[in-house]
Motif scaffolding. Structure first.
Motif, PDB file in Angstrom:
ATOM      1  N   ASP A  15       8.915  -1.344  -9.508  1.00 41.55           N
ATOM      2  CA  ASP A  15       8.663  -0.437  -8.217  1.00 41.55           C
ATOM      3  C   ASP A  15       7.549  -0.045  -7.777  1.00 41.55           C
ATOM      4  O   ASP A  15       6.977  -0.181  -6.915  1.00 41.55           O
ATOM      5  CB  ASP A  15      10.028   0.354  -8.211  1.00 41.55           C
ATOM      6  N   GLY A  16       7.027   0.768  -8.972  1.00 42.81           N
ATOM      7  CA  GLY A  16       5.776   1.222  -8.887  1.00 42.81           C
ATOM      8  C   GLY A  16       4.572   0.158  -8.823  1.00 42.81           C
ATOM      9  O   GLY A  16       3.721   0.475  -7.885  1.00 42.81           O
ATOM     10  N   GLU A  17       4.745  -0.891  -9.285  1.00 45.92           N
ATOM     11  CA  GLU A  17       3.678  -1.932  -9.243  1.00 45.92           C
ATOM     12  C   GLU A  17       3.650  -2.197  -7.787  1.00 45.92           C
ATOM     13  O   GLU A  17       2.553  -2.665  -7.195  1.00 45.92           O
ATOM     14  CB  GLU A  17       3.825  -3.192 -10.278  1.00 45.92           C
ATOM     15  N   ALA A  18       4.884  -2.761  -7.070  1.00 43.55           N
ATOM     16  CA  ALA A  18       5.098  -3.069  -5.864  1.00 43.55           C
ATOM     17  C   ALA A  18       4.549  -2.152  -4.924  1.00 43.55           C
ATOM     18  O   ALA A  18       3.993  -2.572  -4.014  1.00 43.55           O
ATOM     19  CB  ALA A  18       6.517  -3.520  -5.610  1.00 43.55           C
ATOM     20  N   LYS A  19       4.701  -0.954  -5.217  1.00 44.37           N
ATOM     21  CA  LYS A  19       4.480   0.101  -4.227  1.00 44.37           C
ATOM     22  C   LYS A  19       2.895   0.064  -4.107  1.00 44.37           C
ATOM     23  O   LYS A  19       2.137   0.117  -3.027  1.00 44.37           O
ATOM     24  CB  LYS A  19       4.808   1.662  -4.696  1.00 44.37           C
ATOM     25  N   MET A  20       2.220  -0.053  -5.222  1.00 46.33           N
ATOM     26  CA  MET A  20       0.655  -0.020  -5.470  1.00 46.33           C
ATOM     27  C   MET A  20       0.176  -1.308  -4.775  1.00 46.33           C
ATOM     28  O   MET A  20      -0.794  -1.257  -3.988  1.00 46.33           O
ATOM     29  CB  MET A  20       0.301  -0.035  -6.882  1.00 46.33           C
ATOM     30  N   LEU A  21       0.687  -2.342  -5.004  1.00 47.36           N
ATOM     31  CA  LEU A  21       0.249  -3.732  -4.239  1.00 47.36           C
ATOM     32  C   LEU A  21       0.448  -3.578  -2.856  1.00 47.36           C
ATOM     33  O   LEU A  21      -0.236  -3.984  -1.899  1.00 47.36           O
ATOM     34  CB  LEU A  21       1.042  -4.774  -4.792  1.00 47.36           C
ATOM     35  N   GLU A  22       1.512  -2.890  -2.301  1.00 47.10           N
ATOM     36  CA  GLU A  22       1.801  -2.722  -0.827  1.00 47.10           C
ATOM     37  C   GLU A  22       0.602  -1.856  -0.300  1.00 47.10           C
ATOM     38  O   GLU A  22       0.218  -2.071   0.961  1.00 47.10           O
ATOM     39  CB  GLU A  22       3.022  -2.246  -0.821  1.00 47.10           C
ATOM     40  N   MET A  23       0.397  -0.598  -1.013  1.00 47.34           N
ATOM     41  CA  MET A  23      -0.819   0.248  -0.512  1.00 47.34           C
ATOM     42  C   MET A  23      -2.452  -0.437  -0.279  1.00 47.34           C
ATOM     43  O   MET A  23      -2.967  -0.041   0.529  1.00 47.34           O
ATOM     44  CB  MET A  23      -0.659   1.444  -1.543  1.00 47.34           C
ATOM     45  N   LEU A  24      -2.426  -1.352  -1.469  1.00 48.75           N
ATOM     46  CA  LEU A  24      -3.526  -2.123  -1.282  1.00 48.75           C
ATOM     47  C   LEU A  24      -3.476  -3.299  -0.293  1.00 48.75           C
ATOM     48  O   LEU A  24      -4.549  -4.009  -0.027  1.00 48.75           O
ATOM     49  CB  LEU A  24      -3.840  -2.551  -2.965  1.00 48.75           C
ATOM     50  N   GLY A  25      -2.589  -3.666   0.162  1.00 41.92           N
ATOM     51  CA  GLY A  25      -2.365  -4.702   1.249  1.00 41.92           C
ATOM     52  C   GLY A  25      -2.111  -6.038   0.629  1.00 41.92           C
ATOM     53  O   GLY A  25      -2.281  -7.052   1.495  1.00 41.92           O
ATOM     54  N   TYR A  26      -1.775  -6.036  -0.426  1.00 41.61           N
ATOM     55  CA  TYR A  26      -1.626  -7.275  -1.256  1.00 41.61           C
ATOM     56  C   TYR A  26      -0.240  -8.050  -0.891  1.00 41.61           C
ATOM     57  O   TYR A  26      -0.175  -9.458  -0.946  1.00 41.61           O
ATOM     58  CB  TYR A  26      -1.841  -7.487  -2.693  1.00 41.61           C
ATOM     59  N   ILE A  27       0.980  -7.416  -0.729  1.00 44.16           N
ATOM     60  CA  ILE A  27       2.119  -7.730  -0.247  1.00 44.16           C
ATOM     61  C   ILE A  27       2.714  -6.763   1.168  1.00 44.16           C
ATOM     62  O   ILE A  27       2.223  -5.703   1.176  1.00 44.16           O
ATOM     63  CB  ILE A  27       3.149  -7.634  -1.597  1.00 44.16           C
ATOM     64  N   ASP A  28       3.428  -7.346   1.560  1.00 43.30           N
ATOM     65  CA  ASP A  28       4.025  -6.930   2.789  1.00 43.30           C
ATOM     66  C   ASP A  28       5.305  -5.812   2.590  1.00 43.30           C
ATOM     67  O   ASP A  28       5.841  -5.812   1.540  1.00 43.30           O
ATOM     68  CB  ASP A  28       4.784  -7.799   3.866  1.00 43.30           C
TER      69      ASP A  28
END
Length: 223
Positions: free
Chosen positions: A205-218
């Motif tokens: 969940d933490g990795e996904a949130k970070m990737l979302e903040m960076l714009g790498y995932i929707d």
């Protein structure tokens, strides 16, 4: 960034550590600023403005000032190059040492390669099936004269560019893909896409949130 790099180089010079220090300056990616209608984004495409990044090295006594490698290279080449100057070998990498290219202008590799998920077909499939995980990818290949983008999903056109006309930086899209030219690229792109990428690991969940903040995932992909 230039000022901070200058401080580092000055420190190494004044403390007499420069001759025993390899300095590498590199960027991880570019950014779309309107080219190919890509605005303030990266990671979705393998265009020139996404992938053409600074890569500079300093190693006094080993790398002559103003040396230039004219052929495209990869970020995977950084570690083998550093180890090459230390007379060490590296196993388990597709990168190559650029030491001979830097010193003798040898061609380090036939293609500079890149990969990315292809957001458009993945989003289209996601609308049909909410459980669909990103699958379709792009493979990019670069030689001095051309950039080629191979799209894995059916129904999406491959893209060819001509690059470096008259010594200029940048690439221009070619209308229509000439099979006589793309035939040089297709087999290599398919080999790249068929390589074993290893087991896919679900992001926490933490990795996904970070990737979302960076714009790498929707945002929908992180849930």
């Amino acid at each position: 960034a230039d000022q901070q790099l200058g401080r580092l180089l000055t420190f190494l010079d004044t403390t007499k550590q420069a001759d025993n220090t390899i300095v590498v300056v590199v960027a991880d990616h570019g950014e779309g600023l309107g080219e190919e209608d890509e605005w303030f984004d990266h990671g979705d495409w393998l265009f020139e403005h996404d992938l053409h990044v600074p890569f500079a090295m300093r190693y006094p006594g080993h790398i002559e000032p103003n040396s230039v490698v004219k052929n495209p290279v990869e970020l995977t080449d950084i570690t083998p190059t550093i180890l090459g100057y230390l007379n060490l070998e590296m196993e388990g990498t597709t990168g190559v040492s650029l030491r001979s290219a830097i010193s003798f202008n040898e061609v380090p590799r036939l293609f500079a390669r890149s990969m990315a998920f292809d957001r458009a077909p993945n989003r289209a499939q996601r609308k049909l099936d909410k459980s669909f995980q990103p699958t379709y990818r792009q493979a990019g290949l670069r030689i001095p004269e051309h950039r080629y983008i191979h799209r894995e999903a059916e129904g999406y056109d491959h893209i060819l560019f001509t690059c470096g006309a008259k010594g200029e930086i940048g690439c221009d899209r070619v209308d229509g893909v000439d099979p006589n030219i793309t035939g040089l690229f297709v087999a290599e792109a398919q080999t790249l896409l068929s390589a074993d990428m290893g087991e896919r690991r679900q992001a926490s969940d933490g990795e996904a949130k970070m990737l979302e903040m960076l714009g790498y995932i929707d945002p929908t992909e992180s849930k």
